[in-house]
Design a protein around this motif. Structure first.
Motif, mmCIF file in Angstrom:
data_model
loop_
_atom_site.group_PDB
_atom_site.id
_atom_site.type_symbol
_atom_site.label_atom_id
_atom_site.label_comp_id
_atom_site.label_asym_id
_atom_site.label_seq_id
_atom_site.Cartn_x
_atom_site.Cartn_y
_atom_site.Cartn_z
ATOM 1 N N SER A 1 3.751 6.754 2.979
ATOM 2 C CA SER A 1 2.540 6.296 3.258
ATOM 3 C C SER A 1 1.392 7.214 3.653
ATOM 4 O O SER A 1 0.049 6.704 4.018
ATOM 5 C CB SER A 1 2.524 5.282 4.465
ATOM 6 N N SER B 1 -4.376 1.915 -2.255
ATOM 7 C CA SER B 1 -3.335 2.140 -0.938
ATOM 8 C C SER B 1 -3.922 1.447 0.077
ATOM 9 O O SER B 1 -3.334 0.658 0.884
ATOM 10 C CB SER B 1 -2.787 3.265 -0.884
ATOM 11 N N ARG C 1 -5.067 -8.183 -2.995
ATOM 12 C CA ARG C 1 -3.646 -7.988 -3.449
ATOM 13 C C ARG C 1 -3.815 -8.814 -5.076
ATOM 14 O O ARG C 1 -3.137 -8.346 -5.807
ATOM 15 C CB ARG C 1 -2.567 -8.577 -2.693
ATOM 16 N N GLY D 1 0.833 -1.156 0.167
ATOM 17 C CA GLY D 1 -0.115 0.146 -0.037
ATOM 18 C C GLY D 1 0.774 1.221 -0.062
ATOM 19 O O GLY D 1 0.225 2.300 -0.175
ATOM 20 N N ASP D 2 1.946 1.176 0.108
ATOM 21 C CA ASP D 2 2.845 2.458 0.247
ATOM 22 C C ASP D 2 3.297 3.044 -1.149
ATOM 23 O O ASP D 2 3.207 1.929 -2.047
ATOM 24 C CB ASP D 2 4.415 2.071 0.937
ATOM 25 N N ILE E 1 2.603 1.898 -6.680
ATOM 26 C CA ILE E 1 2.241 1.293 -5.290
ATOM 27 C C ILE E 1 2.760 -0.091 -4.929
ATOM 28 O O ILE E 1 2.817 -0.871 -5.737
ATOM 29 C CB ILE E 1 0.704 1.324 -5.351
ATOM 30 N N LEU F 1 -4.705 -2.216 0.023
ATOM 31 C CA LEU F 1 -3.543 -2.972 0.054
ATOM 32 C C LEU F 1 -2.947 -2.998 1.287
ATOM 33 O O LEU F 1 -2.553 -3.970 1.991
ATOM 34 C CB LEU F 1 -2.502 -2.343 -0.765
ATOM 35 N N LYS F 2 -3.226 -2.104 2.251
ATOM 36 C CA LYS F 2 -2.688 -1.779 3.788
ATOM 37 C C LYS F 2 -3.669 -2.753 4.589
ATOM 38 O O LYS F 2 -2.999 -2.967 5.802
ATOM 39 C CB LYS F 2 -2.748 -0.361 4.083
#
Length: 101
Positions: free
Chosen positions: A25, A73, A84, A9-10, A49, A76-77
């Motif tokens: 982030s 993001s 994913r 996510g970053d 990302i 994904l975090k």
């Protein structure tokens, strides 16, 4: 290149002044380079990302608007493996290929 301390996510940002690459982030349009302190525009200088730091996978989201990048993001975090995998199938990686993991 994904920095070793990046998380899913970053956003990976490349400083245009010094060339330093780091995971960002935050949600601001500008990020401060940890190396030189330069304030660079995230959307212009992002490299993608992080989908999977272990596998070194970035998705290419340069062509999508800020709201799409934020949604990707955040998803994904959450560490959802199915999410994913879905991202990897829908969005091209930085190499232009699609990737499953």
């Amino acid at each position: 290149m994904i920095p070793e301390y990046a998380k899913p996510g970053d956003t990976v940002v490349n400083c245009p002044r010094g060339g330093y690459v780091w995971p960002y982030s935050g949600s601001h349009l500008r990020a401060t380079c940890p190396s030189c302190g330069y304030k660079c525009e995230v959307t212009e200088n992002q490299k993608g990302i992080v989908v999977s730091p272990e596998d070194g996978i970035l998705v290419d989201v340069d062509r999508y608007d800020q709201s799409v990048r934020k949604a990707l993001s955040l998803g994904l975090k959450r560490s959802d493996r199915e999410y994913r995998s879905g991202i990897a199938e829908v969005f091209p990686t930085k190499g232009g290929e699609f990737c499953e993991f």
